[in-house]
Design a protein around this motif. Structure first.
Motif, PDB file in Angstrom:
ATOM      1  N   MET A 214       0.833  -1.073  -0.083  1.00  0.00           N
ATOM      2  CA  MET A 214       0.004  -0.001   0.187  1.00  0.00           C
ATOM      3  C   MET A 214       0.902   1.237   0.197  1.00  0.00           C
ATOM      4  O   MET A 214       2.108   1.138   0.387  1.00  0.00           O
ATOM      5  CB  MET A 214      -0.895  -0.008   1.119  1.00  0.00           C
ATOM      6  CG  MET A 214      -1.894  -1.357   1.307  1.00  0.00           C
ATOM      7  SD  MET A 214      -2.574  -1.780   0.107  1.00  0.00           S
ATOM      8  CE  MET A 214      -4.020  -0.432   0.175  1.00  0.00           C
ATOM      9  N   LEU A 215       0.321   2.480  -0.371  1.00  0.00           N
ATOM     10  CA  LEU A 215       1.151   3.584  -0.389  1.00  0.00           C
ATOM     11  C   LEU A 215       1.670   3.893   1.156  1.00  0.00           C
ATOM     12  O   LEU A 215       2.399   4.703   1.052  1.00  0.00           O
ATOM     13  CB  LEU A 215       0.178   4.827  -0.855  1.00  0.00           C
ATOM     14  CG  LEU A 215      -0.169   4.585  -2.620  1.00  0.00           C
ATOM     15  CD1 LEU A 215      -1.120   5.768  -2.990  1.00  0.00           C
ATOM     16  CD2 LEU A 215       1.129   4.524  -3.235  1.00  0.00           C
ATOM     17  N   SER A 216       0.734   3.560   1.913  1.00  0.00           N
ATOM     18  CA  SER A 216       1.191   3.830   3.419  1.00  0.00           C
ATOM     19  C   SER A 216       2.326   3.177   3.901  1.00  0.00           C
ATOM     20  O   SER A 216       2.686   3.385   4.926  1.00  0.00           O
ATOM     21  CB  SER A 216       0.039   3.412   4.347  1.00  0.00           C
ATOM     22  OG  SER A 216      -0.288   2.224   4.134  1.00  0.00           O
ATOM     23  N   GLY A 217       2.644   1.993   3.077  1.00  0.00           N
ATOM     24  CA  GLY A 217       3.861   1.224   3.469  1.00  0.00           C
ATOM     25  C   GLY A 217       3.607  -0.117   4.128  1.00  0.00           C
ATOM     26  O   GLY A 217       4.186  -0.729   4.095  1.00  0.00           O
TER      27      GLY A 217
END
Length: 136
Positions: A38-41
């Motif tokens: 995910m973009l959040s890591g």
């Protein structure tokens, strides 16, 4: 009795039992089908249990749509939905392999199917019978 009378949510019930009993246990429900970064890591894992719950939600939607139709087969469908719900309760309480959150959510979906089916069926029947008068 037509094939339309059968509650489609029974497919989730059968699929769960096939997956758990053929594989020999509930560990297969936790096995990952795929992972996405995910973009959040964080990493999102989609498991076999998630897939069964997702299928159950789609089948529940189909059952709720099906309950809006009034026909003689709808009574049979509501009765069979109740049988599936009772089978889920019995299996949840008595079978160790059914003591999972995945199966619990399937059981809740069958309960919603039963309650929504009868509620929507009664509402639609009241509307159909109120040809000349007002309905509450």
């Amino acid at each position: 009795m037509s094939l339309r009378s059968l509650p489609s949510i029974i497919l989730a019930f059968i699929l769960y039992n096939v997956v758990v009993f053929v594989s020999g246990g509930t560990d297969v429900l936790k096995s990952s089908l795929f992972e996405l970064n995910m973009l959040s890591g964080g990493v999102w894992q989609f498991t076999v249990g998630d897939l069964i719950v997702l299928l159950t939600l789609f089948l529940l939607f189909a059952e709720i749509v099906k309950s809006t139709y009034t026909s003689t087969s709808s009574l049979v469908d509501h009765g069979l939905s109740m049988v599936v719900f009772i089978a889920c309760i019995v299996e949840f309480l008595l079978v160790p392999q059914a003591a999972t959150s995945t199966f619990f959510l399937i059981m809740v979906a069958t309960a919603i199917d039963v309650v929504a089916g009868f509620t929507i069926g009664i509402r639609v029947a009241r509307r159909d019978l109120a040809i000349g008068g007002a309905v509450d």
